[in-house]
Design an enzyme around this catalytic site. Structure first.
Site, mmCIF file in Angstrom:
data_model
loop_
_atom_site.group_PDB
_atom_site.id
_atom_site.type_symbol
_atom_site.label_atom_id
_atom_site.label_comp_id
_atom_site.label_asym_id
_atom_site.label_seq_id
_atom_site.Cartn_x
_atom_site.Cartn_y
_atom_site.Cartn_z
ATOM 1 N N HIS A 242 0.852 -1.196 0.000
ATOM 2 C CA HIS A 242 0.000 0.000 0.000
ATOM 3 C C HIS A 242 0.880 1.235 0.000
ATOM 4 O O HIS A 242 1.799 1.349 0.801
ATOM 5 C CB HIS A 242 -0.908 0.025 1.228
ATOM 6 N N ASP B 1 -15.769 2.117 7.297
ATOM 7 C CA ASP B 1 -14.678 3.021 6.896
ATOM 8 C C ASP B 1 -15.171 4.041 5.894
ATOM 9 O O ASP B 1 -14.878 5.226 6.005
ATOM 10 C CB ASP B 1 -13.509 2.230 6.309
ATOM 11 N N ARG C 103 -15.306 12.336 8.030
ATOM 12 C CA ARG C 103 -14.052 13.048 8.293
ATOM 13 C C ARG C 103 -13.818 14.118 7.246
ATOM 14 O O ARG C 103 -13.354 15.222 7.543
ATOM 15 C CB ARG C 103 -12.871 12.061 8.308
ATOM 16 N N SER D 250 -8.235 3.568 8.833
ATOM 17 C CA SER D 250 -8.881 3.575 7.523
ATOM 18 C C SER D 250 -8.092 2.714 6.528
ATOM 19 O O SER D 250 -8.664 1.872 5.824
ATOM 20 C CB SER D 250 -8.980 5.021 7.022
ATOM 21 N N LYS E 276 -9.232 -1.556 5.349
ATOM 22 C CA LYS E 276 -9.453 -1.961 3.953
ATOM 23 C C LYS E 276 -8.455 -3.043 3.533
ATOM 24 O O LYS E 276 -8.813 -4.010 2.861
ATOM 25 C CB LYS E 276 -9.333 -0.744 3.035
#
Lengths: 440, 440
Positions: free
Chosen positions: B83, B162, B169, B184, B188
C-alpha cells in the site's frame, strides 16, 4: 468564501472564526446548509479551543436572530430581567419579578423547567391552580405593560438555533463549555426584548459550576458578552453548597417564594431576593445602589404592593390569585416523614446536590425533558448549616405520596446532613459581584 | 454500560476508550444507534486527544468487521500486498503486483482512485482498453489463485464503516489525524485476506505527509497496529518531493509501469519497485533479504515471466494484454506542448505538488469523487532534479486535448521546475525502513 470545512479546521487549529463565519454556520444549521455532524465537530473544536468574547457575541447574535425578538416597545421604562444558572431551592424569581415590578421596573421573564438535580421556575409556577406559562407573545407584552411583570416559558419562536444546538451538545459531550453556555443563556434572554440583565451565577455542590474559579469565569463571560451585545449586565456569584431557603420541590417552593413577599421566609432566600432586587432597581434606573434601593424593596413588601402585583400577574396568567394571601391553597403531599438528628451539635453541611437528587427521585423533578413532575412532593429543611440541633430534633420533613416507596429518597436527604460538635465557619451568601470592565 | 455521551466525554477528557466502547461506537454507526453527529464529535475529540495503538487496533477491527473479509483460503502461499500513501507519478503497483507474483508470492490488491493532486491505480489501469476493476469477490480469488495477482477497486462489501467514517471526516475537518488514517488504511487492506503488507509511506511536497516526522509517525503507527492485528508489516519511507519516474497522468503512467517490466523505465521508479518487491518476497517467505530477493526480481524481469503475468492478469480482467508488449496501444493525447528551459544549469527542484495539480487540471485527475478522468492527457518530465540542462532544452512535455485551453496548466508545470548553476545535493529515494518493535 471559506468552506464549512475550512471554518471547522480554523477553529480546530486555534484560529479565530470571523463573525461572518459564525453567523453562516448557525444560519446554515437552521437552513440546512450545515449538517448536524458539522456543527457537532465545530462544537467539539470549540470545547478544546474556546471562543473569545467577540466570537461568543457573534454566536449569541446568530442564535438570537435565528428566531423572533419579542417586541416590548409598547412597555415604557427600562426593562430588566434576572437569570439564575440554576440551583436547589432557588425559587427567587417568583417573588423577585412582582417585587421589582411593584417598585416600577418592568420585568419580562422567560424561564425554564427543571432538568437534572435543579428545579425550574415554570414547574413551580404551575403548582398554582390554573397558571399558564405558555402565552402568545402579544399577551406577554400586554401583561408586562399592564401588570409590570409576566413569567412564561421559551416558545418555539425564541432562539430556535439555540434549541437545536443545545440538543446536539447534550448528546455530543459538549455541554460543559463556557462560551457555549454563555451564548445559549444570552441568546434566549436577549430575545425577551430587555434592556438590562442581572445574573445570579450559582457556585457549589448544588450548582452547575462546582468551583468558584469556573463560576467566576462564566459570570465574567456572561457580563462581558452581554455588555458587548448592548445590554447593561451585572452578575452576582452566590453560594449553592446547601439549598437556598428551606423548601425544595414545587408547590412547597412557591409557598416559600410567596412567604418572601409576606416577610415570612428564611433569611438566606429573602436576602438573595433583596440583593438581586437591588441590582435590578439600579439597572432599571429608579434607585441608587444600597440604602435607597433596599428601602424601596422593603416598602413594596411592607405595604403589600409586591403581593398585589403577584396577585395581578397570577390572575392575568389564568391562575388563582388567592394563593398569595393563603399559601395553603398550594397543595402539598400529605404523607410527612420526619428526619430526626441522631446527634446533638451543629449542622455543618446540607449537600444541595443530594437534596436536589432526592427531590427529583420523589417526583418533583425530571431526568428526561419529556417527563411530567409531581407538584405536591417536596422537602422542608428544618435546620440549615450553622444551626444548633438537639438529638432527636427534626432536621427535615419529606412530603411524599406513598411512605413505603420513599425510603431510599428519605435516606438520601438524611445523608445530605452532617452534624458536628462545633459551629462551622459562616459562609457568605454573595461571594462576589461581577461588572463589565469599564463599569461600576 | 457507559452511555454514548460518556464514551465521547472520556475521549474528550483524554481517557482511553475500551475496545468494547470503540466497537460499540462503530457498530452503532452502521446499525443506527450512533448518530453521525455523535461520531463527528468523537472524531474531533480523537483529533485532539489521539488514540493509542490498542484503541487504533480496536477501531481497525471494528471497521474491518463492519463488512466482509475476502476469503482467499483457496489460494496457497503467503499472500502479500503493498500500500502506498499516495503521491505523484506513483505507478509502481501496476508493475509490482505481476513482478512479485511472477516470483511466486500471491498478490491480492485492492486499490483506490485518484483524489486531489495524487493519482490512483484504478484510473491508470482503466487506461488499458477493456480492463475491468470491478469484479465479484469470487473472480478476484480465482484470478489471484490462477494468475498470481489481481487488482480491483474497493467494493461496497469491504469495510463499509470506513467509507461512512471517511465521508464524515472529509466534511468535519478530521482527515489529518494519524490514528484515523491508520485505521482507515488497515481496515481496507486487512479485508483483502492478506498475510503480510508492505507499506510505502511517501514524504514530501507531493505526499499527504509533507514532513518526515509526521510521515515517520504514520509509518510507525501503521506497522505497529498492523502487527497487532496479526499481520507481518514493514514500511518504507520514500521521497515524494518530485514526481516518481517521468510520467504523470493515466495511460502515460501505465506505459511507464509496463516499461519497468521491460527494463526501460527511469532509474528512480525502477528502484522503488525493486525495493518494495524485495520486501514483498521476504515477507512472502520465498527469499532472503538483499541479493537473493533482488536476483529473483531481476530474473523475473529479464526472462519475461513478470511481463507474462502482467499479460495474464490484464486478460483475466478483460483488458487487452497486447499493451504489455506494445505500450503505444495505451493512447496518449496527441497535442504536445514542449516546456523548454530558459536557463542552462542543473535542475534543482521539480515540485511534485505543482505537477500533480497541473495533471488534475488537465483532466487526468478529479477534485470530486464523482468526476470522470481523461486517460490520455498527461505530462512527461524530460529532466529530473540533479539533471544537467542546456538553455532551450526540453524540461517536460505536456500532452493535451486542446492546446489553447492548456496555457495555465503548462505554466504550472513550467513553474514547478527550478534551474540553478550548481548540482543540488542528491536525495535518497528510500529515507528509512520501519519495522515492528520486536522484528527485524
Amino acid at each position: 468564501m471559506r468552506s464549512l470545512v475550512e471554518i471547522i479546521a480554523a477553529k480546530r487549529d486555534g484560529a479565530t472564526n470571523s463573525p461572518q463565519d459564525i453567523t453562516r454556520f448557525v444560519k446554515g444549521l437552521t437552513e440546512g446548509e450545515v449538517a448536524d455532524y458539522q456543527m457537532a465537530a465545530w462544537l467539539m473544536a470549540v470545547y478544546f479551543r474556546g471562543l473569545d468574547d467577540n466570537e461568543t457575541t457573534a454566536l449569541t447574535h446568530a442564535m438570537l436572530h435565528s428566531g423572533r425578538v419579542l417586541d416590548l416597545s409598547s412597555v415604557p421604562g427600562i426593562k430588566v430581567d434576572k437569570h439564575s444558572t440554576g440551583g436547589v431551592g432557588d425559587k427567587v424569581s417568583i417573588a423577585l419579578a412582582p417585587l421589582v415590578a411593584a417598585c416600577g421596573v418592568p420585568v419580562p421573564m422567560v424561564s425554564g423547567r427543571g432538568l437534572g438535580h435543579t428545579g425550574g421556575t415554570l414547574d413551580k409556577l404551575e403548582a398554582i391552580p390554573g397558571f399558564r406559562t405558555e402565552l402568545p407573545a402579544r399577551d406577554f407584552a400586554r401583561i408586562v405593560r399592564d401588570v409590570g411583570c409576566c413569567m412564561i416559558g421559551q416558545t418555539a419562536e425564541i432562539a430556535p438555533a439555540d434549541k437545536r444546538i443545545y440538543a446536539l451538545r447534550d448528546v455530543t459531550a459538549t455541554v460543559e463549555c463556557i462560551p457555549l453556555i454563555v451564548a445559549s443563556i444570552l441568546s434566549k434572554k436577549l430575545a425577551e426584548g430587555i434592556d438590562a440583565l442581572v445574573l445570579d451565577v450559582k457556585v457549589g455542590r448544588g450548582a452547575f459550576m462546582k468551583d468558584e474559579a469556573r463560576a467566576r469565569a462564566l459570570a465574567q463571560a456572561l457580563v462581558s458578552v452581554g455588555t458587548r451585545a448592548g445590554k447593561k449586565v451585572v452578575g452576582l456569584l452566590t453560594d449553592m453548597e446547601s439549598p437556598l431557603g428551606a423548601a425544595v420541590g414545587n408547590a412547597i417552593e412557591t409557598r416559600e417564594a410567596l412567604d418572601i413577599l409576606a416577610e415570612a421566609a428564611p433569611a438566606d432566600v429573602t436576602e438573595c431576593t433583596l440583593r438581586l432586587g437591588e441590582e435590578m432597581l439600579v439597572a432599571g434606573g429608579i434607585a441608587a445602589p444600597g440604602r435607597e434601593a433596599r428601602d424601596k424593596l422593603g416598602a413594596a413588601i411592607a405595604n403589600g404592593t409586591a403581593a398585589r402585583v403577584a396577585e395581578k400577574m397570577i390572575e392575568a396568567q389564568g391562575g388563582d390569585p388567592r394563593v398569595v394571601g393563603d399559601r395553603s391553597r398550594l397543595a402539598i403531599a400529605t404523607e410527612e416523614i420526619v428526619i430526626e438528628s441522631k446527634h446533638g451539635g451543629f449542622v455543618a453541611r446540607c449537600d444541595a446536590l443530594a437534596v436536589g437528587l432526592a427531590s427529583v427521585a420523589l417526583g418533583a423533578g425530571r431526568s428526561r425533558a419529556d417527563q411530567a413532575v409531581d407538584h405536591g412532593v417536596g422537602i422542608r429543611l428544618e435546620k440549615k448549616p450553622g444551626d444548633a440541633v438537639a438529638r432527636g430534633e427534626p432536621l427535615a420533613r419529606v412530603f411524599v405520596r406513598h411512605r413505603s416507596k420513599a425510603a431510599a429518597d428519605v435516606d438520601r436527604v438524611r445523608e445530605a446532613f452532617s452534624v458536628q460538635d462545633t459551629p462551622p465557619p459562616p459562609r457568605p451568601l454573595v461571594l462576589d459581584r461581577i461588572v463589565a470592565a469599564n463599569s461600576t
